[in-house]
Design an enzyme around this catalytic site. Structure first.
Site, PDB file in Angstrom:
ATOM      1  N   ASP A 135      21.115   2.695  -6.576  1.00 25.58           N
ATOM      2  CA  ASP A 135      21.845   1.429  -6.506  1.00 25.58           C
ATOM      3  C   ASP A 135      23.232   1.598  -7.120  1.00 25.58           C
ATOM      4  OD1 ASP A 135      22.255  -1.611  -6.867  1.00 25.58           O
ATOM      5  OD2 ASP A 135      20.277  -1.493  -5.944  1.00 25.58           O
ATOM      6  N   HIS A 190      24.585  -5.632  -9.623  1.00 28.16           N
ATOM      7  CA  HIS A 190      23.472  -5.507  -8.670  1.00 28.16           C
ATOM      8  C   HIS A 190      22.333  -4.602  -9.161  1.00 28.16           C
ATOM      9  CE1 HIS A 190      21.555  -4.389  -4.788  1.00 28.16           C
ATOM     10  NE2 HIS A 190      21.978  -5.574  -4.369  1.00 28.16           N
ATOM     11  N   SER A 349      18.020  -7.815  -1.311  1.00 26.89           N
ATOM     12  CA  SER A 349      18.125  -6.865  -2.425  1.00 26.89           C
ATOM     13  C   SER A 349      17.191  -7.231  -3.568  1.00 26.89           C
ATOM     14  CB  SER A 349      19.546  -6.872  -2.993  1.00 26.89           C
ATOM     15  OG  SER A 349      20.425  -6.222  -2.137  1.00 26.89           O
TER      16      SER A 349
END
Ligand SMILES: [Ca+2]
Ligand SMILES: [Ca+2]
Length: 373
Positions: A135, A190, A349
């Site tokens: 990621d 994220h 996600s």
């Protein structure tokens, strides 16, 4: 068979083999621009100074060159017999979104919806299972994550040496494939958010990970503008194998046409690794608008769509009857953020690490049952 007949067959076989070898040309190994002309998306995603090279020995590497002619003269032609296939590297996207800070357990409906407490109650929390979070990096000092990291005990941090000889310098908690360094820091929120959904330690803050006994392998392949490349993601997948990961969490996508990524996921399968991928956030049907890795539908792959708190498909989620395997909570999800924070984010996600966490719990349970037998 008389000797002369055998000799003729042999000669024919040899010439056939030679013929096969001759069939491999620069053009067949690297279709280059003609491959990109298939769709406009392929062309716009291509990075024309980076080349993903699949070697005949099974390795995949990414080569940077100032232009395609230079790549051909310095790499492709001299090594043609050792190269199986080449394609341009591609841009990979991780949705950039701003988190809504809460620093509370608001938005923790996901674990409840998944009835995770029933698994936790019988002691199944993902113990012994490693989840590689490929990621945008993660905050390895976050109180809810710092004890959840898989630690490479053979590696001394920050001494510039590959102490354990695994090919990666200073890789204690993972590796940064964008900057090519062992220390992983969050490029965007994220990755930290995704990691917390998998395994946050609820005794240290408001976020409850689905598999609180699983261990996280931290990886980054994004620059600070949130953009990354498929070549670096593939390198990270190789690293997941080196670290003995059980599960790769891929909360990213958007590659329009690519063969190397598929080969890399198949390599994970060879190593017994599950690949969990996000369906994407375009609100489209993948059957009509395929994007990758979501739409590969490989045997070791689970593609995840996102649901809302009212247990309906989220409007932003890509769907598909044949390519999406499961739907999981992904709208207004509470998880960890860099800097000892927590907050809400939405997307496939977020649904994807719910499934990676659940898979870790199930895997732990299967291993427990096998031990009892
Ligand atoms: Ca190392
Ligand atoms: Ca070191």
């Amino acid at each position: 068979m008389d000797v002369s007949r055998a000799a003729i067959i042999c000669l024919i076989s040899v010439s056939l083999l030679a013929g096969c070898a001759e069939e491999k040309t620069e053009q067949s190994v690297f279709p280059g621009d003609s491959n990109l002309e298939k769709t406009s998306q392929c062309a716009s995603a291509a990075i024309k100074t980076r080349f993903i090279v699949q070697w005949e020995n099974g390795k995949i590497t990414t080569v940077t060159s100032e232009n395609v002619e230079r790549f051909k003269s310095t790499v492709l032609r001299p090594h043609l017999k050792d190269i199986a296939f080449v394609e341009y590297d591609q841009v990979v996207t991780i949705p950039t979104q701003s988190a809504v800070l809460t620093n509370s357990s608001d938005g923790s409906w996901g674990p409840a919806m998944m009835q995770a407490n029933e698994a936790w109650a019988i002691g199944e929390k993902g113990a012994g299972i490693k989840v590689a979070v490929i990621d945008s990096g993660l905050d390895t000092g976050h109180p809810q994550l710092e004890n959840q990291l898989d630690t490479n005990l053979g590696e001394v941090p920050s001494n510039g040496l590959d102490d354990d000889g695994n090919g990666y310098v200073d890789d204690v908690f993972g590796y940064d494939f964008f900057y090519d360094v062992g220390e992983v820091t969050p490029m965007t929120d994220h990755g930290t958010h995704v990691a917390g959904i998998v395994a946050a330690d609820s005794s240290k803050g408001p976020v409850q990970g689905i598999a609180p006994s699983a261990k996280l392998i931290a990886m980054n392949f994004m620059g600070d503008n949130g953009g990354g490349s498929l070549g670096d993601a593939i390198a990270a997948m190789d690293y997941a194998v080196v670290r003995g990961a059980n599960i790769v969490n891929a909360s990213w996508g958007g590659a329009p046409c690519n063969e190397s990524l598929k080969v890399a996921i198949k390599k994970l399968e060879t190593n017994g690794i599950l690949f969990v991928s996000a369906s994407g956030n375009s609100g489209l049907d993948l059957d009509t608008y395929p994007e990758y890795p979501a739409a590969y539908n490989l045997p070791n792959q689970i593609t995840v769509a996102a649901s809302t708190e009212s247990d309906r498909m989220a409007g932003f989620s890509n769907t598909s009857f044949s390519l999406v395997h499961v739907v999981a909570p992904g709208a207004g999800i509470n998880s960890t953020l860099p800097g000892n924070l927590a907050g809400l984010m939405s997307g496939t996600s977020m649904a994807t690490p719910m499934v990676s966490g659940a898979a870790a719990v199930v895997w732990d349970n299967i291993e427990s049952l096998q031990k009892e037998e």
